[in-house]
Design an enzyme around this catalytic site. Structure first.
Site, mmCIF file in Angstrom:
data_model
loop_
_atom_site.group_PDB
_atom_site.id
_atom_site.type_symbol
_atom_site.label_atom_id
_atom_site.label_comp_id
_atom_site.label_asym_id
_atom_site.label_seq_id
_atom_site.Cartn_x
_atom_site.Cartn_y
_atom_site.Cartn_z
ATOM 1 N N HIS A 29 68.126 -5.126 0.486
ATOM 2 C CA HIS A 29 68.372 -6.209 -0.475
ATOM 3 C C HIS A 29 68.448 -7.557 0.238
ATOM 4 C CE1 HIS A 29 68.879 -2.849 -3.152
ATOM 5 N NE2 HIS A 29 69.815 -2.388 -2.351
ATOM 6 N N HIS A 77 71.545 0.741 3.983
ATOM 7 C CA HIS A 77 72.038 0.581 2.616
ATOM 8 C C HIS A 77 73.459 1.108 2.495
ATOM 9 C CE1 HIS A 77 68.266 -0.596 0.566
ATOM 10 N NE2 HIS A 77 67.677 0.117 1.520
ATOM 11 N N GLU A 107 72.226 5.614 3.732
ATOM 12 C CA GLU A 107 73.274 5.146 2.812
ATOM 13 C C GLU A 107 74.586 5.412 3.528
ATOM 14 O OE1 GLU A 107 72.862 3.692 -0.041
ATOM 15 O OE2 GLU A 107 70.893 4.243 -0.815
ATOM 16 N N GLU A 120 76.547 -5.184 -1.271
ATOM 17 C CA GLU A 120 75.727 -4.371 -0.382
ATOM 18 C C GLU A 120 74.896 -5.253 0.540
ATOM 19 O OE1 GLU A 120 72.292 -0.872 -0.619
ATOM 20 O OE2 GLU A 120 73.074 -1.783 -2.466
#
Length: 317
Positions: free
Chosen positions: A107, A199, A281, A144
């Site tokens: 992101h 992430h 993650e 995030e």
């Protein structure tokens, strides 16, 4: 990263698996989570980097111990302040001299200001999806995008110390994006020896743990992952084992059947890659216990070190 977005479709939560399943699953993935199996065997809680960490040293790859600097465990990313140049100078010495690692911080902090741009559809080989999303956040608003950049900066310094040349897909130096197809292209054009996309998940409260996402075999449209499936799995297994050992975190209790490994065929960042690549993650931002770790600078340094040691082990063979 939430399971709703350009690189994820909703997944069904899975019940937490007991120790026996963890051991059985790890046996199906040789060497992937030997550290976690041993961690469970000595009664580790998985809540942090405390007890049990000394018992999981055998999760280290064949390259052996990776030098670390205890002075980098503070709340701020170590090393020089990042600049708009997202590529590090080549390392002058170290086991990774001549190696190129692309770090993909998931992101972009500015994505929320550019919803029309990030919502446009891009080709991911198997179908079309949104360019990107804003990502998720903790219930207290720690995003995030902030998390991934912080861990990426820490990871860059650790890899540079090992002699690697490190390139970012973005460093908060552009208004939004890049899109998932461009993120893959950056790694491809760099002829990266390894790519890791960082992430944090946005699953339901009470669901905990990390998982590493591996590319499935896809041969459709612009996606031809066959040549990278094997080396990407090796990379992912080594990162998962190191992440357990260094952070003390447990593998996800809601995906991966306790192995900490998940294979996906619907991620543009993996489908379009032509070099070894995985996603990690690091935890679930929507769970209060995981969030307490993700928002802690010392724990983020451990996360970066766990990822770094897995990469070093993979690249040294």
């Amino acid at each position: 990263m939430s399971y709703v977005g350009p690189d994820f479709d909703p997944s069904q939560p899975r019940r937490r698996r007991r120790r026996a399943l963890t051991v059985a699953a790890a046996a199906l993935v040789p060497g992937a989570l030997l550290g976690w199996v041993m961690y469970e065997a000595v009664g580790g809680s998985g809540d942090g980097g405390g007890s049990g960490s000394a018992a999981v040293r055998s999760s280290q790859g064949p390259s052996g111990s990776v030098p670390t600097d205890a002075s980098t465990t503070d709340d701020k990313p170590p090393g020089p302040t990042p600049t708009a140049d997202s590529t590090s100078a080549p390392g002058t010495s170290g086991p990774l001299k001549g190696k190129v690692v692309v770090v993909d911080p998931g992101h972009n902090p500015g994505n929320f200001r550019h919803t029309a741009d990030i919502n446009r559809q891009v080709d991911i080989g198997t179908n079309r999806k949104e360019c990107d999303t804003t990502g998720t956040s903790t219930n207290d608003g720690y995003t995030e995008a902030e998390f991934t950049l912080d861990v990426a900066h820490r990871l860059r310094v650790l890899l540079q110390r090992q002699g690697a040349t490190v390139k970012f897909t973005q460093d908060g130096d552009r208004p939004w994006g890049p899109c998932v197809d461009e993120r893959a292209r950056i790694g491809n054009e760099a002829h990266a020896d390894a790519v890791v996309s960082i992430h944090a998940d946005g699953a339901g409260s009470g669901q905990r743990g990390f998982h590493v996402i591996l590319p499935g075999k896809v041969d459709e449209g612009a996606a031809h992952t066959g040549p990278i499936v094997g080396p990407s799995r090796d990379l992912g297994e080594r990162i998962a084992g190191s992440f357990v050992r260094v952070t003390g975190s447990a593998p996800s209790d809601y995906v991966g059947d306790g192995t900490g490994l998940v294979t996906r065929k619907d991620l543009g960042g993996l489908n379009l890659s032509t070099v070894p690549k995985v996603f990690i993650e690091c935890g679930n931002m929507r769970d209060s216990k995981d969030a307490a770790q993700l928002t802690d600078g010392a724990w983020r340094q451990k996360a970066a070190r766990g990822i770094s040691e897995g990469i070093v082990s993979f690249l040294r063979g």
